[in-house]
Design a protein around this motif. Structure first.
Motif, mmCIF file in Angstrom:
data_model
loop_
_atom_site.group_PDB
_atom_site.id
_atom_site.type_symbol
_atom_site.label_atom_id
_atom_site.label_comp_id
_atom_site.label_asym_id
_atom_site.label_seq_id
_atom_site.Cartn_x
_atom_site.Cartn_y
_atom_site.Cartn_z
ATOM 1 N N ALA A 1 0.836 -1.197 0.000
ATOM 2 C CA ALA A 1 0.000 0.000 0.000
ATOM 3 C C ALA A 1 0.878 1.258 0.000
ATOM 4 O O ALA A 1 2.040 1.219 0.403
ATOM 5 C CB ALA A 1 -0.923 0.004 1.218
ATOM 6 N N THR A 2 0.273 2.336 -0.413
ATOM 7 C CA THR A 2 1.009 3.580 -0.617
ATOM 8 C C THR A 2 1.808 4.014 0.615
ATOM 9 O O THR A 2 2.949 4.462 0.495
ATOM 10 C CB THR A 2 0.034 4.708 -1.002
ATOM 11 N N ASN A 3 1.231 3.871 1.771
ATOM 12 C CA ASN A 3 1.886 4.379 2.979
ATOM 13 C C ASN A 3 2.524 3.291 3.842
ATOM 14 O O ASN A 3 2.952 3.571 4.959
ATOM 15 C CB ASN A 3 0.883 5.166 3.823
ATOM 16 N N ASP A 4 2.589 2.077 3.314
ATOM 17 C CA ASP A 4 3.182 0.984 4.095
ATOM 18 C C ASP A 4 4.687 1.182 4.269
ATOM 19 O O ASP A 4 5.378 1.652 3.367
ATOM 20 C CB ASP A 4 2.947 -0.362 3.408
ATOM 21 N N TYR A 5 5.184 0.785 5.418
ATOM 22 C CA TYR A 5 6.614 0.743 5.666
ATOM 23 C C TYR A 5 7.141 -0.665 5.366
ATOM 24 O O TYR A 5 6.384 -1.628 5.312
ATOM 25 C CB TYR A 5 6.911 1.061 7.139
ATOM 26 N N ASP B 1 -2.620 1.152 7.523
ATOM 27 C CA ASP B 1 -4.070 1.183 7.653
ATOM 28 C C ASP B 1 -4.446 1.612 9.066
ATOM 29 O O ASP B 1 -3.591 1.800 9.926
ATOM 30 C CB ASP B 1 -4.694 -0.170 7.280
ATOM 31 N N SER B 2 -5.738 1.741 9.280
ATOM 32 C CA SER B 2 -6.210 2.271 10.563
ATOM 33 C C SER B 2 -5.848 1.370 11.729
ATOM 34 O O SER B 2 -5.777 1.807 12.868
ATOM 35 C CB SER B 2 -7.728 2.482 10.522
ATOM 36 N N ASN B 3 -5.634 0.084 11.460
ATOM 37 C CA ASN B 3 -5.251 -0.856 12.512
ATOM 38 C C ASN B 3 -3.745 -1.058 12.579
ATOM 39 O O ASN B 3 -3.280 -1.878 13.359
ATOM 40 C CB ASN B 3 -5.926 -2.211 12.279
ATOM 41 N N TYR B 4 -3.006 -0.306 11.751
ATOM 42 C CA TYR B 4 -1.550 -0.432 11.698
ATOM 43 C C TYR B 4 -1.139 -1.890 11.466
ATOM 44 O O TYR B 4 -0.131 -2.340 12.000
ATOM 45 C CB TYR B 4 -0.917 0.070 12.996
ATOM 46 N N GLN B 5 -1.927 -2.601 10.639
ATOM 47 C CA GLN B 5 -1.666 -4.016 10.444
ATOM 48 C C GLN B 5 -0.312 -4.245 9.802
ATOM 49 O O GLN B 5 0.069 -3.558 8.843
ATOM 50 C CB GLN B 5 -2.759 -4.632 9.579
ATOM 51 N N LEU C 1 6.167 -15.641 12.706
ATOM 52 C CA LEU C 1 5.366 -15.205 13.852
ATOM 53 C C LEU C 1 3.936 -14.902 13.395
ATOM 54 O O LEU C 1 3.709 -14.367 12.325
ATOM 55 C CB LEU C 1 5.952 -13.937 14.477
ATOM 56 N N MET C 2 2.990 -15.249 14.244
ATOM 57 C CA MET C 2 1.585 -14.949 13.976
ATOM 58 C C MET C 2 1.079 -14.026 15.071
ATOM 59 O O MET C 2 1.094 -14.383 16.247
ATOM 60 C CB MET C 2 0.756 -16.229 13.964
ATOM 61 N N LEU C 3 0.662 -12.834 14.679
ATOM 62 C CA LEU C 3 0.146 -11.892 15.652
ATOM 63 C C LEU C 3 -1.174 -12.408 16.209
ATOM 64 O O LEU C 3 -2.077 -12.770 15.460
ATOM 65 C CB LEU C 3 -0.058 -10.520 15.011
ATOM 66 N N MET C 4 -1.264 -12.447 17.534
ATOM 67 C CA MET C 4 -2.494 -12.905 18.184
ATOM 68 C C MET C 4 -3.362 -11.706 18.576
ATOM 69 O O MET C 4 -4.568 -11.713 18.354
ATOM 70 C CB MET C 4 -2.164 -13.709 19.433
ATOM 71 N N ALA C 5 -2.726 -10.725 19.174
ATOM 72 C CA ALA C 5 -3.509 -9.600 19.678
ATOM 73 C C ALA C 5 -2.618 -8.409 19.938
ATOM 74 O O ALA C 5 -1.399 -8.538 20.124
ATOM 75 C CB ALA C 5 -4.239 -9.986 20.955
ATOM 76 N N THR C 6 -3.252 -7.255 19.946
ATOM 77 C CA THR C 6 -2.584 -5.995 20.242
ATOM 78 C C THR C 6 -3.266 -5.390 21.451
ATOM 79 O O THR C 6 -4.501 -5.350 21.512
ATOM 80 C CB THR C 6 -2.713 -5.030 19.051
ATOM 81 N N SER C 7 -2.486 -4.929 22.403
ATOM 82 C CA SER C 7 -3.118 -4.347 23.587
ATOM 83 C C SER C 7 -2.504 -3.004 23.945
ATOM 84 O O SER C 7 -1.297 -2.808 23.838
ATOM 85 C CB SER C 7 -3.026 -5.304 24.776
ATOM 86 N N ASN C 8 -3.361 -2.103 24.329
ATOM 87 C CA ASN C 8 -2.951 -0.797 24.826
ATOM 88 C C ASN C 8 -3.322 -0.701 26.293
ATOM 89 O O ASN C 8 -4.364 -1.217 26.709
ATOM 90 C CB ASN C 8 -3.649 0.322 24.043
#
Lengths: 111, 116
Positions: A28-32, A94-98, B44-51
């Motif tokens: 994507a355009t803004n991906d690192y 993306d909005s989730n910083y995936q 690695l498989m991301l399971m979850a993100t927590s703040n």
């Protein structure tokens, strides 16, 4: 989502320069683009990150062509201790910083 | 540099029991912590993100009732594997970041879970 392809394994010798290329055609355009190193039974360690052109730090260089559909991690003058798995990651825009992880490249350095 | 620790480093448990894994950022306050699972010779498989102070965001396919995440402070996150089964045996790795996932993540040493 970016699909990431990187070689499963590579061999090289001490003192050589090693280049590991990662393909990410639908970035994507803004991906690192980020690279991590992992030794067995340890957590990964950040190596380098870039967005375009060339980035260099004390351990590696990252080359990214204008179309950003691939990137190359360059390790200068490798040593036996550079034997590890190297992961290419793409994402963050993306909005989730995936963040998408590649399958990893097992690099084996021979004496 | 930023150091992340995990405890325990290795745990063996009987099927049906629950296991808690701690992840601590030792010398910085982590805005975000991530939990990963890694099977042998796989990525690695991301399971979850927590703040800190909010509910964790789980990846698709990860059961939130089975993998309980608590992020009580800016330096501590815990993952509890409830009613563990042999298929939950894996290498669990946490990471901490000062910001979103694309920022540099500092990884813990990992926890090897074996469920008998």
């Amino acid at each position: 989502l970016a699909k990431i392809t990187q070689p499963i394994s590579m061999d090289s010798y001490e003192g050589q320069e090693v280049n590991i290329t990662c393909s990410h055609n639908n970035i994507a355009t803004n991906d690192y683009i980020t690279w991590y190193q992992q030794f067995p039974s340890q957590g990964p360690r950040f190596i380098i990150q870039g967005y375009k052109t060339k980035v260099t730090n004390e351990v590696a260089s990252l080359f990214i062509p204008a179309d950003r559909k691939s990137s190359t991690l360059s390790l200068p003058r490798v040593s036996l201790s550079d034997t590890a798995v190297y992961y290419c990651l793409v994402g963050g825009s993306d909005s989730n910083y995936q963040l998408i992880w590649g399958a990893g490249t097992k690099l084996i350095i021979k004496p | 540099g930023a150091v992340v620790s995990q405890h325990p480093s290795w745990v063996i448990c009987k099927s049906g029991t629950s296991v808690k894994i701690e992840c601590r950022s030792l010398d910085f306050q982590a805005t975000t912590m991530f939990w990963y699972r890694q099977f042998p010779k796989q990525s690695l498989m991301l399971m979850a993100t927590s703040n800190e102070g909010s509910k964790a965001t789980y990846e698709q396919g990860v059961e939130k009732d089975k993998f309980l995440i608590n992020h009580a402070s800016l330096t501590l996150s815990t993952l509890t594997v409830t009613s563990a089964h042999p298929e939950d045996s894996s290498f669990y790795i946490c990471s901490a970041s000062l910001g979103p996932s694309y920022n540099e993540q500092f990884f813990g040493p990992g926890t090897r879970l074996t469920v008998l």
